[in-house]
Enzyme design. Structure first.
Site, PDB file in Angstrom:
ATOM      1  N   ASP A   1     -10.564   5.796   1.531  1.00 43.88           N
ATOM      2  CA  ASP A   1      -9.977   5.676   0.195  1.00 43.88           C
ATOM      3  C   ASP A   1     -11.039   5.990  -0.857  1.00 43.88           C
ATOM      4  OD1 ASP A   1      -8.513   4.986  -2.070  1.00 43.88           O
ATOM      5  OD2 ASP A   1      -7.635   3.220  -1.130  1.00 43.88           O
TER       6      ASP A   1
ATOM      7  N   CYS B   1       0.830   0.482  -0.766  1.00 33.19           N
ATOM      8  CA  CYS B   1      -0.209   1.331  -1.317  1.00 33.19           C
ATOM      9  C   CYS B   1      -0.315   1.089  -2.811  1.00 33.19           C
ATOM     10  CB  CYS B   1       0.119   2.795  -1.053  1.00 33.19           C
ATOM     11  SG  CYS B   1      -1.166   3.789  -1.751  1.00 33.19           S
ATOM     12  N   GLY B   2      -1.352   0.367  -3.202  1.00 35.22           N
ATOM     13  CA  GLY B   2      -1.525   0.005  -4.604  1.00 35.22           C
ATOM     14  C   GLY B   2      -1.849   1.195  -5.493  1.00 35.22           C
ATOM     15  N   HIS B   3      -2.688   2.118  -4.999  1.00 32.45           N
ATOM     16  CA  HIS B   3      -3.031   3.251  -5.873  1.00 32.45           C
ATOM     17  C   HIS B   3      -1.781   4.082  -6.139  1.00 32.45           C
ATOM     18  CE1 HIS B   3      -3.211   6.260  -2.522  1.00 32.45           C
ATOM     19  NE2 HIS B   3      -3.130   7.131  -3.503  1.00 32.45           N
TER      20      HIS B   3
ATOM     21  N   GLY C   1      -5.766  -0.531  -3.994  1.00 29.94           N
ATOM     22  CA  GLY C   1      -4.913  -1.539  -4.647  1.00 29.94           C
ATOM     23  C   GLY C   1      -4.512  -2.674  -3.718  1.00 29.94           C
ATOM     24  N   SER C   2      -4.089  -2.346  -2.501  1.00 28.95           N
ATOM     25  CA  SER C   2      -3.675  -3.407  -1.570  1.00 28.95           C
ATOM     26  C   SER C   2      -4.898  -4.174  -1.066  1.00 28.95           C
ATOM     27  CB  SER C   2      -2.886  -2.816  -0.400  1.00 28.95           C
ATOM     28  OG  SER C   2      -3.612  -1.743   0.188  1.00 28.95           O
TER      29      SER C   2
HETATM   30  O1  LIG Z   1      -4.526   1.580  -2.924  1.00 24.27           O
HETATM   31  C1  LIG Z   1      -4.035   1.341  -1.807  1.00 24.27           C
HETATM   32  O2  LIG Z   1      -3.521   0.259  -1.550  1.00 24.27           O
HETATM   33  C2  LIG Z   1      -4.010   2.421  -0.776  1.00 24.27           C
HETATM   34  N1  LIG Z   1      -4.929   3.515  -0.996  1.00 24.27           N
HETATM   35  C3  LIG Z   1      -5.078   4.195   0.293  1.00 24.27           C
HETATM   36  C4  LIG Z   1      -4.989   3.053   1.275  1.00 24.27           C
HETATM   37  C5  LIG Z   1      -4.025   2.064   0.661  1.00 24.27           C
HETATM   38  O3  LIG Z   1      -2.750   2.276   1.185  1.00 24.27           O
END
Ligand SMILES: O=C(O)[C@H]1NCC[C@@H]1O
Length: 377
Positions: free
Chosen positions: A292, A120-122, A297-298
């Site tokens: 999202d 999870c990038g965020h 991020g991912s």
């Molecule tokens: O930013 C992300 O990677 C995540 N945000 C919710 C779904 C992913 O896991």
């Protein structure tokens, strides 16, 4: 007339100051303390204390994720914190643990409306700040710059898909800068232009790429939609149909292990993959039709890997990615080429801003079956 220390305002102040007492009817279950942040609008609920079975969690992010997925008490805690009435369909959270990887500062497992993810990038952007502000990662040994700012602090976070590094700046006042960047695990294109039969939408060409987790990618226009102007409901319906079809028709594989080989969701794009100074928009629908709010991020990691693989983005070239839902923006660039098993891969740097929202202590009143957590369709 009410005397000093009595009356509505005084009572409210007393309740607000009492951080240890339990609420009426809630004595049987210990409260859970959380700190909430958001990154580009996407929530992150970080569990601070009160998780029901901390001893079973780790060490290490992959072990923590496995424990969360396997344990009924853990899943009850996930539903308590993610679902209504404390959360909602699109809530996201992190459970922190001692790292198992040498050199890591913390381990994090991620939870959402259906279970637990591998990346999870965020959350990594938010946890970078969190780790610096709350002393989980030591400041760099070198001296502050002339302006009083320190060099970046490196925060090594063990997440279920591997080790990632966040870079966080602190200002002269010691507070972390909301703008954080991180280097992810090797990202790669799994397949390009794979033809998938999507019920209700026909035969569609779909890319699948890995950025710590696998996503299917296609332009929203191939579903007759637009990521900036179509309704969220229509985007969720279209993306979910693609996810279900790809799950059935594309067999995924990851060189590092079976538990990474699953499709997390579908990212609909504006189709602007060729390089431009203008941001390209996308909407990510993952887990159980969860949306999202951030550019993901991912997903940005995987999209950069796709664009690099197609020769549309060179090493070191920065592209901006915009969330079709909120308009928030992350940056992404490929910084190194390598291999991940048989796949040509890249290390991607993602940047974005994470903010603090508040803290809370949640309780569950005895006999409250709704309070245990529910979701609306
Ligand atoms: O930013 C992300 O990677 C995540 N945000 C919710 C779904 C992913 O896991």
């Amino acid at each position: 007339m009410s005397g000093p220390g009595s009356g509505v305002r005084a009572t409210l102040a007393r309740i607000a100051a009492d951080t240890t007492g339990s609420l009426p009817g809630c004595g049987a279950t210990p409260p859970v303390s959380v700190l909430d942040m958001h990154t580009g609008g996407e929530p992150l609920r970080v569990v601070l204390a009160g998780w029901p079975d901390e001893a079973a969690l780790g060490p290490g992010a992959a072990a923590t994720r496995r424990a969360l997925l396997a344990g009924a008490r853990h899943d009850a805690a996930r539903r308590l914190l993610m679902n209504e009435p404390r959360g909602h369909r699109d809530m996201y959270g992190a459970v922190l643990a001692e790292p198992a990887e040498p050199g890591a500062h913390l381990a994090a497992a991620f939870m959402h409306n259906e279970g637990c993810s591998t990346m999870c990038g965020h959350a990594v952007l938010a946890l970078g700040r969190f780790a610096v502000d709350f002393g989980l990662a030591p400041p760099p040994p070198s001296a502050p710059t002339a302006e009083g700012a320190e060099p970046e602090t490196e925060v090594r976070i063990e997440v279920p898909c591997g080790l990632v590094t966040a870079f966080v700046r602190r200002g002269a006042d010691g507070a972390s800068d909301p703008h954080v960047r991180f280097h992810s695990v090797p990202a790669f294109a799994f397949c390009l232009d794979e033809l998938v039969a999507v019920p209700g939408y026909g035969q569609l060409a779909v890319d699948v790429a890995y950025g710590g987790t696998f996503y299917a990618f296609l332009s929203a226009s191939s579903l007759g939609l637009d990521v900036r102007s179509s309704s969220t409901k229509a985007l969720v319906e279209g993306a979910t149909a693609v996810t279900e079809a790809v799950k059935k028709q594309v067999r995924l594989f990851h060189p590092d292990g079976e538990e990474l080989a699953f499709l997390y969701g579908t990212i609909l794009t504006d189709g602007s993959d060729g390089f431009s100074e203008e941001p390209t928009a996308n909407v990510c629908v993952f887990a159980d039709a969860q949306v999202d709010r951030s550019p993901t991020g991912s997903g940005v990691t995987a999209r950069v890997a796709l664009q690099h693989r197609r020769g549309l983005l060179s090493l070191g070239q920065t592209r901006r990615f915009e969330s079709g839902t909120t308009g928030s923006v992350f940056s992404g660039k490929a910084i190194a080429e390598l291999r991940c098993g048989r796949f040509p891969a890249v290390i991607v740097e993602v940047g974005g801003a994470a903010r603090y929202v508040g803290t809370a202590r949640f309780s569950l009143e005895e006999g409250d079956w709704l309070g245990a957590g529910f979701l609306l369709r």
